[in-house]
Motif scaffolding. Structure first.
Motif, PDB file in Angstrom:
ATOM      1  N   GLU A   1       3.213   5.960  -2.960  1.00  0.00           N
ATOM      2  CA  GLU A   1       4.397   6.604  -3.521  1.00  0.00           C
ATOM      3  C   GLU A   1       4.342   6.633  -5.044  1.00  0.00           C
ATOM      4  O   GLU A   1       4.725   7.629  -5.672  1.00  0.00           O
ATOM      5  CB  GLU A   1       5.654   5.853  -3.065  1.00  0.00           C
ATOM      6  CG  GLU A   1       5.950   5.989  -1.570  1.00  0.00           C
ATOM      7  CD  GLU A   1       7.057   5.046  -1.112  1.00  0.00           C
ATOM      8  OE1 GLU A   1       7.594   4.300  -1.981  1.00  0.00           O
ATOM      9  OE2 GLU A   1       7.386   5.049   0.097  1.00  0.00           O
ATOM     10  N   PHE A   2       3.843   5.558  -5.639  1.00  0.00           N
ATOM     11  CA  PHE A   2       3.758   5.505  -7.093  1.00  0.00           C
ATOM     12  C   PHE A   2       2.777   6.546  -7.630  1.00  0.00           C
ATOM     13  O   PHE A   2       3.050   7.218  -8.636  1.00  0.00           O
ATOM     14  CB  PHE A   2       3.328   4.101  -7.545  1.00  0.00           C
ATOM     15  CG  PHE A   2       3.158   3.973  -9.032  1.00  0.00           C
ATOM     16  CD1 PHE A   2       4.262   3.831  -9.850  1.00  0.00           C
ATOM     17  CD2 PHE A   2       1.902   4.010  -9.613  1.00  0.00           C
ATOM     18  CE1 PHE A   2       4.115   3.732 -11.223  1.00  0.00           C
ATOM     19  CE2 PHE A   2       1.742   3.913 -10.981  1.00  0.00           C
ATOM     20  CZ  PHE A   2       2.857   3.768 -11.789  1.00  0.00           C
TER      21      PHE A   2
ATOM     22  N   VAL B   1       0.828  -1.214   0.000  1.00  0.00           N
ATOM     23  CA  VAL B   1       0.000   0.000   0.000  1.00  0.00           C
ATOM     24  C   VAL B   1       0.858   1.257   0.000  1.00  0.00           C
ATOM     25  O   VAL B   1       0.542   2.248  -0.669  1.00  0.00           O
ATOM     26  CB  VAL B   1      -0.970  -0.013   1.208  1.00  0.00           C
ATOM     27  CG1 VAL B   1      -1.791   1.268   1.251  1.00  0.00           C
ATOM     28  CG2 VAL B   1      -1.889  -1.233   1.141  1.00  0.00           C
ATOM     29  N   GLU B   2       1.966   1.243   0.739  1.00  0.00           N
ATOM     30  CA  GLU B   2       2.833   2.421   0.786  1.00  0.00           C
ATOM     31  C   GLU B   2       3.480   2.662  -0.574  1.00  0.00           C
ATOM     32  O   GLU B   2       3.597   3.813  -1.019  1.00  0.00           O
ATOM     33  CB  GLU B   2       3.916   2.243   1.858  1.00  0.00           C
ATOM     34  CG  GLU B   2       4.668   3.529   2.193  1.00  0.00           C
ATOM     35  CD  GLU B   2       3.751   4.700   2.512  1.00  0.00           C
ATOM     36  OE1 GLU B   2       4.004   5.802   1.981  1.00  0.00           O
ATOM     37  OE2 GLU B   2       2.763   4.514   3.264  1.00  0.00           O
TER      38      GLU B   2
ATOM     39  N   GLU C   1       1.917   9.369  -6.207  1.00  0.00           N
ATOM     40  CA  GLU C   1       2.521  10.693  -6.024  1.00  0.00           C
ATOM     41  C   GLU C   1       3.567  10.973  -7.106  1.00  0.00           C
ATOM     42  O   GLU C   1       3.649  12.075  -7.644  1.00  0.00           O
ATOM     43  CB  GLU C   1       3.167  10.790  -4.632  1.00  0.00           C
ATOM     44  CG  GLU C   1       2.186  10.866  -3.483  1.00  0.00           C
ATOM     45  CD  GLU C   1       1.518  12.234  -3.364  1.00  0.00           C
ATOM     46  OE1 GLU C   1       1.961  13.178  -4.051  1.00  0.00           O
ATOM     47  OE2 GLU C   1       0.539  12.343  -2.596  1.00  0.00           O
ATOM     48  N   ALA C   2       4.385   9.960  -7.417  1.00  0.00           N
ATOM     49  CA  ALA C   2       5.467  10.154  -8.384  1.00  0.00           C
ATOM     50  C   ALA C   2       4.954  10.219  -9.817  1.00  0.00           C
ATOM     51  O   ALA C   2       5.512  10.938 -10.657  1.00  0.00           O
ATOM     52  CB  ALA C   2       6.481   9.022  -8.252  1.00  0.00           C
ATOM     53  N   THR C   3       3.876   9.495 -10.108  1.00  0.00           N
ATOM     54  CA  THR C   3       3.390   9.383 -11.481  1.00  0.00           C
ATOM     55  C   THR C   3       2.377  10.457 -11.832  1.00  0.00           C
ATOM     56  O   THR C   3       2.348  10.958 -12.960  1.00  0.00           O
ATOM     57  CB  THR C   3       2.768   7.989 -11.703  1.00  0.00           C
ATOM     58  OG1 THR C   3       3.714   6.991 -11.342  1.00  0.00           O
ATOM     59  CG2 THR C   3       2.353   7.794 -13.148  1.00  0.00           C
ATOM     60  N   GLY C   4       1.549  10.797 -10.857  1.00  0.00           N
ATOM     61  CA  GLY C   4       0.486  11.776 -11.100  1.00  0.00           C
ATOM     62  C   GLY C   4      -0.831  11.091 -11.360  1.00  0.00           C
ATOM     63  O   GLY C   4      -0.917  10.168 -12.192  1.00  0.00           O
ATOM     64  N   VAL C   5      -1.857  11.542 -10.661  1.00  0.00           N
ATOM     65  CA  VAL C   5      -3.184  10.928 -10.762  1.00  0.00           C
ATOM     66  C   VAL C   5      -3.698  10.926 -12.196  1.00  0.00           C
ATOM     67  O   VAL C   5      -4.360   9.983 -12.640  1.00  0.00           O
ATOM     68  CB  VAL C   5      -4.176  11.669  -9.830  1.00  0.00           C
ATOM     69  CG1 VAL C   5      -5.594  11.178 -10.060  1.00  0.00           C
ATOM     70  CG2 VAL C   5      -3.791  11.487  -8.373  1.00  0.00           C
ATOM     71  N   GLU C   6      -3.367  11.970 -12.941  1.00  0.00           N
ATOM     72  CA  GLU C   6      -3.893  12.102 -14.300  1.00  0.00           C
ATOM     73  C   GLU C   6      -3.371  11.005 -15.239  1.00  0.00           C
ATOM     74  O   GLU C   6      -3.947  10.779 -16.311  1.00  0.00           O
ATOM     75  CB  GLU C   6      -3.547  13.488 -14.864  1.00  0.00           C
ATOM     76  CG  GLU C   6      -2.062  13.747 -15.097  1.00  0.00           C
ATOM     77  CD  GLU C   6      -1.298  14.215 -13.864  1.00  0.00           C
ATOM     78  OE1 GLU C   6      -0.166  14.697 -14.027  1.00  0.00           O
ATOM     79  OE2 GLU C   6      -1.846  14.106 -12.746  1.00  0.00           O
TER      80      GLU C   6
END
Length: 457
Positions: A165-166, A160-161, A168-173
């Motif tokens: 992190e993924f 889950v962590e 945040e790094a990739t972007g929801v869009e």
């Protein structure tokens, strides 16, 4: 009683053709040392997959005779839809001819270049359909799940962590959805806990992302939750399934696994707009929304199978049968994914034959040896199936080198399983003789289905 018996009686049988070791050597050579390319009639015990290989019940066969073959509005569809809605609570149910058709429809809509779809572990067709759309399939399995020797209750859980992190790094869009596969097929048939599903749901809610479940073996996963997770011991399998799906926005399903049929699948979801888009693709590629590439008789069989899979006596027998084979192998020192999963035994090929480097595909070597020794067909789940090439053409190996022996539902008896154990143990005792292999042909996608091999000199 100590003896676990099959919760069914056998009403029809199919003969097995027995081959000699010499015959199997020639068969393997003709098949390019790929078990997928061996004729089924030349297999003694077929554990290549549990997909579409189950034995159907008398009631399922009766349902086939009663199937409504109307092009539109078939009563068999409405029985099928009612059963899916009872288990999943999903608003929109879309039948397809099998699970990968559901994946193809879904990812042709949500997947495209620059998109990323995280999962605990994508299986082969899921990954292929995501990548075919131009998107990227991302695995975020917890660390225990990557270590075959570690014993833990829910090794199929997503980290889950790492998911947070993924995102945040990739972007929801760039992330159209999050997926969870239950049970985790590529990770050794390991279950996912209800708490993990809830935790992933919470992350999805935090970032406004939909959660889809790859639900091929949902009932087997629910049984593990009942037996291993606190607070579920007195719950029915149906109620556990209903809770699990309540945290999801949609699902894909190959009915060829936990619906106990030989063909079929479906998409289900709560988003009306997405369902409309999926139905539009369905009509072009599969058929009218009330049959979706299936005959009415198939829909009847799926509906009945979905009812039968919820039987706790059956699930107890099913999980214990797999565990029985695992216990015999562990006693003989054979390295495998522990604890045993719901539908298969996964041999740890890297430990099984440490003298074979990963670039010579130890899992494929073991699978070849199992057929050569005893006519047992298994499936490599390692760097043949999931390996990639870097920019220099060098193999980037899979996370694990496994060999899956998937047990078809209601097909083999205890003596068959005893025979399988004997074959595996004999191959393990002679493991120093195993040789690595090299690819002589490979397709650009899903290469394990049609690849051909030769032994490394």
């Amino acid at each position: 009683m100590k003896t676990i018996i099959e919760p069914f009686r056998i009403k029809a049988v199919e003969p097995i053709k027995f081959t000699t070791a010499s015959e199997r050597e020639h068969i393997l050579a003709d098949a390019g040392y790929n078990p997928f390319l061996i004729k089924a009639e030349d297999i003694i015990i077929d554990l290549l997959t549990d997909s579409g290989t189950s034995a159907m019940s008398a009631k399922q066969w009766a349902g086939i005779m009663d199937g409504d073959e109307s092009y539109a509005g078939s009563r068999s569809f409405y029985r099928f839809e009612e059963m899916v809605k009872l288990i999943t609570g999903m608003k929109y149910v879309i039948p397809t001819h099998q699970g990968r058709a559901a994946e193809k429809i879904l990812f042709s809509i949500v997947g495209q270049e620059g998109k990323f779809i995280p999962n605990n572990t994508h299986f082969d067709t899921t990954r292929a359909n995501i990548e075919f759309s131009g998107a990227n399939a991302v695995d975020l399995l917890n660390e225990d799940g990557k270590r075959p020797e570690v014993i833990a209750d829910f090794k199929g859980n997503m980290d889950v962590e790492k998911l947070r992190e993924f995102i945040e790094a990739t972007g929801v869009e760039h992330i159209p959805m999050v997926m969870i596969t239950v049970t985790n097929n590529s990770g050794g048939g390991q279950p996912v806990s209800m708490q993990n599903v809830k935790d992933v749901r919470a992350v999805c809610d935090q970032y406004g992302l939909p959660l889809f479940i790859d639900a091929c073996r949902f009932a087997e996963n629910a049984y593990f939750i009942k037996k291993r997770e606190q607070g579920y011991a007195d719950r029915s399998i149906l109620s556990i399934c209903q809770e699990m799906f309540s945290y999801a926005d949609g699902m894909t399903m190959s009915a060829k696994k936990d619906a106990l049929v030989n063909i079929g699948g479906f998409l289900a979801m709560n988003n009306e707009n997405l369902a409309m888009q999926c139905r539009n693709v369905l009509i072009v590629t599969e058929g009218f929304p009330t049959y979706g590439g299936l005959a009415g008789r198939d829909l009847e069989a799926i509906a009945q199978g979905l009812e039968e899979i919820l039987d706790e006596d059956y699930l107890h027998y099913r999980i214990r049968s797999v565990e029985y084979l695992g216990d015999k192998l562990i006693e003989a020192g054979v390295p495998l994914m522990r604890p045993t999963g719901g539908h298969a035994i996964y041999l740890d090929a890297k430990t099984f034959c440490p003298h074979i480097p990963v670039e010579q595909y130890p899992g494929q070597s073991v699978a070849i040896a199992l057929y050569q020794k005893g006519g047992v067909r298994a499936c490599e789940i390692g760097s043949v199936m999931f390996g990639k090439y870097d920019e220099n053409g060098q193999l980037v190996p899979a996370a694990m080198e496994l060999v899956r022996l998937a047990i078809p539902r209601r097909v083999y008896t205890q003596s068959h399983i005893d025979y399988v154990a004997e074959v595996i143990i004999e191959v393990f005792q002679e493991r120093e003789k195993l040789r690595g292999v090299k690819l002589t042909y490979e397709a650009p996608m899903l290469r394990h289905f049609t690849a051909r091999f030769a032994f490394v000199e």
